[in-house]
Write an enzyme that holds these catalytic residues in place. Structure first.
Site, PDB file in Angstrom:
ATOM      1  N   GLU A  53      -4.701   2.096  -1.171  1.00  0.00           N
ATOM      2  CA  GLU A  53      -3.715   3.146  -1.452  1.00  0.00           C
ATOM      3  C   GLU A  53      -2.883   3.270  -0.183  1.00  0.00           C
ATOM      4  OE1 GLU A  53      -3.160   4.595  -4.242  1.00  0.00           O
ATOM      5  OE2 GLU A  53      -4.922   4.024  -5.386  1.00  0.00           O
ATOM      6  N   CYS A 110       1.854  10.757   1.139  1.00  0.00           N
ATOM      7  CA  CYS A 110       2.333   9.441   0.714  1.00  0.00           C
ATOM      8  C   CYS A 110       3.262   9.615  -0.487  1.00  0.00           C
ATOM      9  CB  CYS A 110       1.172   8.539   0.359  1.00  0.00           C
ATOM     10  SG  CYS A 110       0.041   9.324  -0.788  1.00  0.00           S
TER      11      CYS A 110
HETATM   12  P1  NAP Z   1      -3.358   4.860   9.252  1.00  0.00           P
HETATM   13  O1  NAP Z   1      -2.914   4.883  10.656  1.00  0.00           O
HETATM   14  O2  NAP Z   1      -3.231   3.596   8.485  1.00  0.00           O
HETATM   15  O3  NAP Z   1      -4.902   5.324   9.278  1.00  0.00           O
HETATM   16  C1  NAP Z   1      -5.631   5.449   8.104  1.00  0.00           C
HETATM   17  C2  NAP Z   1      -7.091   5.180   8.395  1.00  0.00           C
HETATM   18  O4  NAP Z   1      -7.225   3.846   8.864  1.00  0.00           O
HETATM   19  C3  NAP Z   1      -7.686   6.085   9.470  1.00  0.00           C
HETATM   20  O5  NAP Z   1      -9.000   6.426   9.120  1.00  0.00           O
HETATM   21  C4  NAP Z   1      -7.675   5.192  10.680  1.00  0.00           C
HETATM   22  O6  NAP Z   1      -8.671   5.515  11.627  1.00  0.00           O
HETATM   23  C5  NAP Z   1      -7.995   3.856  10.036  1.00  0.00           C
HETATM   24  N1  NAP Z   1      -7.689   2.714  10.890  1.00  0.00           N
HETATM   25  C6  NAP Z   1      -6.759   2.610  11.865  1.00  0.00           C
HETATM   26  N2  NAP Z   1      -6.865   1.393  12.452  1.00  0.00           N
HETATM   27  C7  NAP Z   1      -7.866   0.726  11.825  1.00  0.00           C
HETATM   28  C8  NAP Z   1      -8.456  -0.553  11.993  1.00  0.00           C
HETATM   29  N3  NAP Z   1      -8.042  -1.413  12.929  1.00  0.00           N
HETATM   30  N4  NAP Z   1      -9.489  -0.887  11.178  1.00  0.00           N
HETATM   31  C9  NAP Z   1      -9.947  -0.039  10.245  1.00  0.00           C
HETATM   32  N5  NAP Z   1      -9.427   1.195  10.059  1.00  0.00           N
HETATM   33  C10 NAP Z   1      -8.390   1.571  10.820  1.00  0.00           C
HETATM   34  O7  NAP Z   1      -2.658   5.967   8.370  1.00  0.00           O
HETATM   35  P2  NAP Z   1      -2.487   7.513   8.684  1.00  0.00           P
HETATM   36  O8  NAP Z   1      -1.440   7.667   9.721  1.00  0.00           O
HETATM   37  O9  NAP Z   1      -3.815   8.154   8.921  1.00  0.00           O
HETATM   38  O10 NAP Z   1      -1.999   8.037   7.262  1.00  0.00           O
HETATM   39  C11 NAP Z   1      -0.699   8.003   6.862  1.00  0.00           C
HETATM   40  C12 NAP Z   1      -0.417   6.838   5.943  1.00  0.00           C
HETATM   41  O11 NAP Z   1      -1.312   6.860   4.840  1.00  0.00           O
HETATM   42  C13 NAP Z   1       0.951   6.905   5.348  1.00  0.00           C
HETATM   43  O12 NAP Z   1       1.558   5.647   5.363  1.00  0.00           O
HETATM   44  C14 NAP Z   1       0.708   7.368   3.915  1.00  0.00           C
HETATM   45  O13 NAP Z   1       1.718   7.020   3.017  1.00  0.00           O
HETATM   46  C15 NAP Z   1      -0.587   6.708   3.629  1.00  0.00           C
HETATM   47  N6  NAP Z   1      -1.284   7.402   2.531  1.00  0.00           N
HETATM   48  C16 NAP Z   1      -1.337   6.801   1.326  1.00  0.00           C
HETATM   49  C17 NAP Z   1      -1.949   7.444   0.257  1.00  0.00           C
HETATM   50  C18 NAP Z   1      -2.015   6.797  -1.091  1.00  0.00           C
HETATM   51  O14 NAP Z   1      -2.808   7.254  -1.910  1.00  0.00           O
HETATM   52  N7  NAP Z   1      -1.256   5.754  -1.378  1.00  0.00           N
HETATM   53  C19 NAP Z   1      -2.505   8.705   0.432  1.00  0.00           C
HETATM   54  C20 NAP Z   1      -2.425   9.308   1.685  1.00  0.00           C
HETATM   55  C21 NAP Z   1      -1.810   8.620   2.740  1.00  0.00           C
HETATM   56  P3  NAP Z   1      -8.303   6.259  13.024  1.00  0.00           P
HETATM   57  O15 NAP Z   1      -7.949   7.626  12.678  1.00  0.00           O
HETATM   58  O16 NAP Z   1      -9.556   6.192  13.808  1.00  0.00           O
HETATM   59  O17 NAP Z   1      -7.170   5.490  13.633  1.00  0.00           O
END
Ligand code: NAP
Length: 476
Positions: A250, A284
């Protein structure tokens, strides 16, 4: 926060937490809310071991019994909604109303999948040549690794835990480092709801890449369910490809909001306030770019700007707040950088009101006269900023709406629902809200097309992310 709020790692039904800790902040004043355990690789692998051991029993536990655990989790979360909402508002910064809305939404995944657990269907039919019967079965895929973002600390966790447990899977949840407290509280809810030890494990960490890679490489892990940015999602898909691991993604959005000729402007503004401002724009599903018919662009812009000017900005835990803080200075600065870039491109960036100067606040801002293809239409803004592009026809609006690599959700305001549906069929997004500002519902299939993701969560589809199809050929 109370002394009872868990801050350890939840592994095999026990709380664990060593010397390594990291601080969780309230983004509205930068105060430290708690220090939570910082998992290392061995903790992650221990969580996999616990989930793997628990799978042997949980996968064959009668569905009705699994359903009752989920139903109990729904009841606890509903009864303690204030506690959950407070944790969300404190660590995420979002307004109280949004935090309560998220809590109700999150709890509903437990209720929905408690009902789905008992309805996992199979299939029995004869082959066309009648030489055998074809029995199709669905069985739990195994141990699920779940990674969630900070913007919906409760709902993104329950949207995964509930279908996984309903299907008979066990799991390890890794929440975002900004918002671990809500996830740890949910672990406690699951324990109280009667989830056996090891069925749900929650690890919090700042060693995210290292711990996650070790978990994904472990052969006991059978699936990855990720919600977050497209960038990290693609990186994880490369890792899961190594093991041909089923992966549900997602990912990011860049939602267009179309206001077509003949639409009701005030209804469109009311819808825009939900589609754009729920969660302070950090969703999102947040409307990211507004394509408004030229005959409506002036009244729509003026009315939206008035609504932005009337929002009360403040800490999320204050019940009168309409717009809370962004989750961190880093997220706030990303939004401000986009606005700076937009100014350099020549559009006038004039906030509808001032934002407080301490805390990670962003002033709500309507930007008019934006060109399609400019910075604000190409990037996921993730904050209270509404760029408006004037369009001369429905065809032009549809072309611009589809001109993106993302395809999560679109919003259409049309003169009548029939026109809305006809336009929706031309839009390249997994979801379309027609004459309304909100589509999310635990009973509906949530997910995106294009680079917004793979798979669906919620609805009848959600449980299948955690089921494997098996076919038996039998002479019957
Ligand atoms: P993100 O930076 O991609 O982080 C999401 C998750 O991934 C966090 O738990 C993060 O952990 C983890 N992560 C980061 N680097 C990683 C790695 N190398 N390996 C494994 N996991 C890793 O996203 P965000 O800033 O938290 O959230 C915003 C984004 O999520 C937006 O783009 C939004 O559109 C999207 N989103 C999508 C949906 C949907 O249903 N489509 C819903 C909500 C949000 P850490 O915190 O430890 O870095």
């Amino acid at each position: 926060m109370t002394a009872a709020t868990p801050t350890g790692l939840f592994i095999a039904g026990q709380w664990r937490g060593g010397d390594a800790r990291f601080a969780v902040h309230d983004p509205s004043d930068y105060g430290v809310l708690a220090e939570v355990a910082d998992a290392g690789v061995q903790d992650g692998l221990d969580a996999v071991g616990a989930a793997s051991d628990a799978f042997a029993t949980w996968s064959v536990t009668p569905p009705r019994q699994r359903a009752e655990v989920l139903r109990k989790a729904f009841e606890i979360m509903t009864a303690e909604a204030q506690t959950c909402a407070r944790l969300i508002a404190l660590e995420n910064g979002k307004a109280w109303r949004d935090a309560m809305g998220e809590t109700v939404y999150a709890a509903e995944f437990f209720r929905w999948f408690s009902e789905e657990a008992a309805r996992i269907e199979g299939d029995f039919r004869y082959s066309p040549s009648r030489d055998k019967t074809i029995i199709t079965d669905h069985r739990p895929v195994g141990v699920a690794f779940m990674i969630t973002p900070w913007n919906f600390p409760a709902a993104m966790a329950t949207r995964k835990i509930a279908p996984a447990l309903a299907a008979g899977c066990t799991c390890i949840l890794k929440p975002a480092h900004e918002t671990p407290l809500t996830a740890l509280w949910i672990a406690d809810v699951m324990k109280r709801a009667g989830a056996p030890d090891g069925v749900v494990n929650v690890i919090t960490t700042t060693n995210t890449g290292e711990v996650s890679s070790a978990i994904l490489q472990d052969p006991r892990v059978a699936t990855l369910s990720f919600t977050g940015s497209t960038w990290i999602g693609k990186m994880l898909l490369k890792q899961t490809a190594e093991r041909v691991l089923p992966s549900s993604m997602e990912l990011g959005g860049n939602a267009p909001f179309l206001v077509l000729e003949g639409a009701d402007v005030e209804a469109a503004v009311a819808g825009a306030m939900i589609a754009k401002m729920r969660n302070g724009g950090s969703a999102c599903t947040a409307a990211n770019r507004f394509y408004v018919h030229e005959s409506l662009v002036e009244p729509f812009t003026a009315s939206l700007r008035d609504a932005f000017a009337g929002l009360k900005i403040g800490p999320g835990v204050d019940e009168s707040t309409d717009l809370g803080a962004m989750v961190s200075d880093k997220e706030r600065d990303k939004i401000l950088a986009l606005l700076d870039e937009a100014s350099e491109e020549g559009v006038e960036v004039r906030p509808a009101q001032e934002a407080p100067d301490t805390g990670a606040f962003v002033a709500p801002t309507v930007v008019s006269g934006v060109q399609h293809g400019s910075t604000l239409t190409r990037n996921e803004i993730f904050g209270p900023v509404a760029p408006i592009v004037a369009v001369s026809s429905t065809d032009e609006a549809v072309r611009m709406a589809n001109d993106t690599e993302f395809g999560l959700i679109s919003y259409v305001y049309a003169a009548d629902p029939g026109t809305g549906v006809r336009v929706a069929r031309r839009l390249e997004s997994g979801m379309v809200a027609i004459n309304r500002g909100l589509a999310s519902d635990p009973a509906a299939p949530f997910g995106g097309m294009k680079e917004s993701g793979l798979g669906r969560e919620g609805g009848f589809a959600g449980i299948h992310e955690f089921l494997e199809t098996q076919y038996f050929a039998v002479d019957l």
